[in-house]
Write an enzyme that holds these catalytic residues in place. Structure first.
Site, mmCIF file in Angstrom:
data_model
loop_
_atom_site.group_PDB
_atom_site.id
_atom_site.type_symbol
_atom_site.label_atom_id
_atom_site.label_comp_id
_atom_site.label_asym_id
_atom_site.label_seq_id
_atom_site.Cartn_x
_atom_site.Cartn_y
_atom_site.Cartn_z
ATOM 1 C CG ASN A 146 -0.330 0.034 2.499
ATOM 2 O OD1 ASN A 146 0.754 -0.518 2.683
ATOM 3 N ND2 ASN A 146 -0.944 0.701 3.452
ATOM 4 C CB THR A 226 0.493 -11.755 7.489
ATOM 5 O OG1 THR A 226 -0.567 -11.653 6.560
ATOM 6 C CG2 THR A 226 1.698 -12.358 6.836
ATOM 7 C CD GLU A 244 4.582 -0.352 13.349
ATOM 8 O OE1 GLU A 244 3.372 -0.078 13.478
ATOM 9 O OE2 GLU A 244 5.444 0.041 14.139
ATOM 10 N N GLY A 246 -2.647 -4.056 11.026
ATOM 11 C CA GLY A 246 -3.808 -3.316 10.523
ATOM 12 C C GLY A 246 -4.395 -2.347 11.536
ATOM 13 C CB CYS A 278 -1.944 1.064 8.208
ATOM 14 S SG CYS A 278 -0.663 2.310 8.237
ATOM 15 C CD GLU A 380 -6.790 -2.828 7.997
ATOM 16 O OE1 GLU A 380 -6.397 -4.009 7.945
ATOM 17 O OE2 GLU A 380 -6.017 -1.864 7.986
ATOM 18 C CD GLU A 457 8.141 0.365 10.975
ATOM 19 O OE1 GLU A 457 9.120 -0.275 10.542
ATOM 20 O OE2 GLU A 457 7.101 0.532 10.331
HETATM 21 P P1 NAD Z 1 0.004 -8.960 3.981
HETATM 22 O O1 NAD Z 1 0.191 -9.378 5.394
HETATM 23 O O2 NAD Z 1 -0.825 -9.813 3.102
HETATM 24 O O3 NAD Z 1 1.422 -8.844 3.250
HETATM 25 C C1 NAD Z 1 2.455 -8.026 3.753
HETATM 26 C C2 NAD Z 1 3.788 -8.620 3.350
HETATM 27 O O4 NAD Z 1 3.941 -9.867 4.032
HETATM 28 C C3 NAD Z 1 3.923 -8.920 1.861
HETATM 29 O O5 NAD Z 1 5.244 -8.652 1.456
HETATM 30 C C4 NAD Z 1 3.629 -10.407 1.799
HETATM 31 O O6 NAD Z 1 4.189 -11.048 0.668
HETATM 32 C C5 NAD Z 1 4.264 -10.894 3.095
HETATM 33 N N1 NAD Z 1 3.730 -12.158 3.613
HETATM 34 C C6 NAD Z 1 2.514 -12.713 3.400
HETATM 35 N N2 NAD Z 1 2.416 -13.894 4.057
HETATM 36 C C7 NAD Z 1 3.585 -14.072 4.704
HETATM 37 C C8 NAD Z 1 4.091 -15.106 5.551
HETATM 38 N N3 NAD Z 1 3.382 -16.190 5.852
HETATM 39 N N4 NAD Z 1 5.332 -14.968 6.066
HETATM 40 C C9 NAD Z 1 6.077 -13.868 5.784
HETATM 41 N N5 NAD Z 1 5.664 -12.875 4.963
HETATM 42 C C10 NAD Z 1 4.423 -12.968 4.439
HETATM 43 O O7 NAD Z 1 -0.531 -7.471 4.030
HETATM 44 P P2 NAD Z 1 -0.926 -6.538 2.809
HETATM 45 O O8 NAD Z 1 -2.243 -6.946 2.300
HETATM 46 O O9 NAD Z 1 0.235 -6.482 1.846
HETATM 47 O O10 NAD Z 1 -1.001 -5.126 3.527
HETATM 48 C C11 NAD Z 1 -2.166 -4.562 4.019
HETATM 49 C C12 NAD Z 1 -2.168 -4.620 5.526
HETATM 50 O O11 NAD Z 1 -1.014 -3.959 6.044
HETATM 51 C C13 NAD Z 1 -3.357 -3.883 6.115
HETATM 52 O O12 NAD Z 1 -3.879 -4.633 7.174
HETATM 53 C C14 NAD Z 1 -2.742 -2.592 6.640
HETATM 54 O O13 NAD Z 1 -3.467 -1.958 7.666
HETATM 55 C C15 NAD Z 1 -1.407 -3.073 7.090
HETATM 56 N N6 NAD Z 1 -0.470 -1.965 7.189
HETATM 57 C C16 NAD Z 1 -0.040 -1.582 8.429
HETATM 58 C C17 NAD Z 1 0.828 -0.496 8.550
HETATM 59 C C18 NAD Z 1 1.350 -0.063 9.892
HETATM 60 O O14 NAD Z 1 2.351 0.645 9.931
HETATM 61 N N7 NAD Z 1 0.725 -0.452 10.984
HETATM 62 C C19 NAD Z 1 1.248 0.198 7.407
HETATM 63 C C20 NAD Z 1 0.772 -0.216 6.170
HETATM 64 C C21 NAD Z 1 -0.076 -1.314 6.067
#
Ligand code: NAD
Length: 476
Positions: A146, A226, A244, A246, A278, A380, A457
């Protein structure tokens, strides 16, 4: 493009590829290697080999390299932003913001380098102490799609300044700008192996990073499910973890708020990045004394938003990043419609049947009179859909705001100091904005409570999390 391991562009051991598509058109943009366990091992080996020399440099020397990289990023910001829009979808002005945000982060860490390496403590007759900051070793970073550039900066800036080396995995849909930025950091003076980028799936590359025994710390940004899985996988390895995750940020608008300003805050807070942020406004609570006026203005403002290819001019909202993400959002809205859980005031459809039908677009959506157990309130919503609820008073607003498993951010819109204090004291979130939502500059610590994550962070806090202290006690 190729992975970047040990300062070189690498094809990967398996020679399998991931296609990167433009979310505005569905067209192929490029391909990157679908990395494996072995590729992660090679990257960790390169990072271990580079660690000693990098850790020995002074923090100021490392800071100067980050500063130099920031200058190159600023010089190339237009090309980088264009690439980001093409792979991620966001409007070009948002991509420019994000690329400049990356440079800001590197400059912030370069700026604190001269006075962050340690401290002296004088103990009188007992002696004196010198406390130095040491790096942890090889760190792992896993980032989402994102805000791929900003979140890369949140991890790379403090990790490298502290003297660590890194193995970083971008999301499969947005690896390209990350790879370009890694090349820029290398050209600014990183020795080969200090920053390694392994592309590939979460299941193979992600889990290999999480479980690699030589990785001392892992910083993950992504979904809660995740994050929990990563916590379990990492538990046998005594790794430092920053998670970090959702959020479902509430925005509370009180009856004394500047209505026009709050409407703008809600529009930007919810629809920036097509709602895929997020800390986006994910639940809006408006005081009943102003709710009719507020919701009317909000709807008119949302109706005026332009949706289209992020490279076009005068586009407010680009496509969502993938067909899968759009499908999730679309299903949540359909469920609300079918179960009569809320009134869809505007939006609630894709751009099928228009010139944009091949892209993953979703019209900005406002839903009112919503039942509190609708998924639009309890989960979310990672897309351009805003549920708005009317509340009779601040007590109810705070109660509803806290009725969530998340705790990332929250905002209150008011002119009253006592209201501000109550929200700050009582709403459970890592950051509370007043008359603002979404902004997180590099010096401000950022992270969640409850299921929104562990650790912080940004700022000095992130530098602390990528280092440990070591003390020399001089008993004269
Ligand atoms: P996601 O968890 O699907 O993927 C994030 C990353 O993790 C990707 O690079 C993915 O390939 C990797 N991944 C997936 N499964 C994994 C596993 N089993 N082991 C290790 N790595 C794995 O999340 P997304 O859909 O890419 O991102 C959206 C989410 O991220 C939303 O929930 C959003 O709120 C959150 N987010 C949080 C912050 C924050 O700072 N708190 C910032 C941005 C996004």
């Amino acid at each position: 493009m190729l992975m970047r391991i040990g300062g070189k562009d690498v094809e990967g051991i398996d020679e399998c590829w991931i296609e990167v598509k433009n979310p505005a058109t569905g067209e192929l943009v490029d391909r990157v290697p679908d990395g494996t366990n072995e590729d992660v091992s090679c990257a960790v080996d390169a990072a271990e080999a580079a660690f000693g020399a990098w850790a020995k440099k002074s923090m100021r020397e490392r800071g100067m390299i980050l500063f130099h990289a920031a200058r190159i990023v600023r010089d190339q910001h237009k090309d980088l932003a264009r690439l980001l829009t093409i792979e991620q979808g966001k409007p070009i002005y948002e991509s420019i913001d994000e690329v400049r945000g990356f440079a800001n982060i590197l400059e912030f860490y370069a700026g604190i380098s001269a006075h962050s390496s340690g401290e002296a403590i004088r103990l009188g007759p007992a002696g004196d102490c010198m406390v130095v900051r040491e790096p942890l070793g090889v760190c792992g970073a896993i980032i989402p799609w994102n805000m791929p550039v900003l979140i890369m900066g949140w991890k790379v800036g403090p990790a490298l300044l502290a003297g660590n080396t890194l193995v970083l995995k971008p999301a499969s849909t947005t690896p390209l700008t990350t790879l370009k930025l890694a090349g820029i950091l290398d050209s600014a003076g990183l020795l080969p192996g200090i920053l390694n980028i392994v592309t590939g799936s979460g299941k193979s590359v992600g889990e290999a990073i999480v479980t690699h025994p030589a990785i001392r710390k892992l910083s993950f940004t992504g979904d809660c499910t995740t994050g929990n899985k990563i916590r379990e996988l990492a538990s046998g390895h005594l790794k430092d973890l920053t998670l970090e995750l959702g959020g479902s940020d509430p925005m509370i608008v009180m009856d004394d708020a500047d209505i026009d300003r709050a409407v703008e805050g809600a529009v930007r807070g919810r629809f920036y990045n097509a709602g895929q942020t997020c800390t986006a406004v994910k639940r809006l609570y408006v005081h009943e004394k102003i709710s009719t006026r507020f919701i009317k203005k909000l709807k008119d403002r949302i109706d005026a938003l332009t949706v289209g290819n992020g490279l076009g001019s005068k586009i407010d909202i680009g496509p969502m990043n993938s067909a899968g993400q759009r499908e999730k959002i679309s299903q949540m809205v359909e469920e609300t419609r079918e179960n009569k859980e809320g009134t869809i005031l505007t939006g609630g459809y894709t751009l099928k049947g228009t010139a944009y039908e091949r892209g993953y677009f979703y019209r900005p959506t406002l839903v009112s009179t919503i039942s509190l157990d609708s998924r639009l309130v309890t989960s979310e919503i990672f897309g351009p859909v805003l549920p708005v609820m009317t509340v009779p008073d601040l007590d109810t607003a705070i109660l509803e705001a806290n009725n969530t498993r998340y705790g990332l951010g929250a905002s209150v819109w008011t002119k009253d100091l006592a209201t501000t204090k109550r929200v700050f004291d009582e709403v459970k979130a890592g950051i509370i904005w007043v008359n603002r939502h979404l902004t997180v500059p590099p010096e401000v610590p950022f992270g969640g409570m409850n299921e929104s994550g562990i650790g912080r962070e940004n700022g000095q806090h992130a530098l602390d999390s990528y280092s440990r202290t070591k003390t020399l006690f001089l008993g004269w």
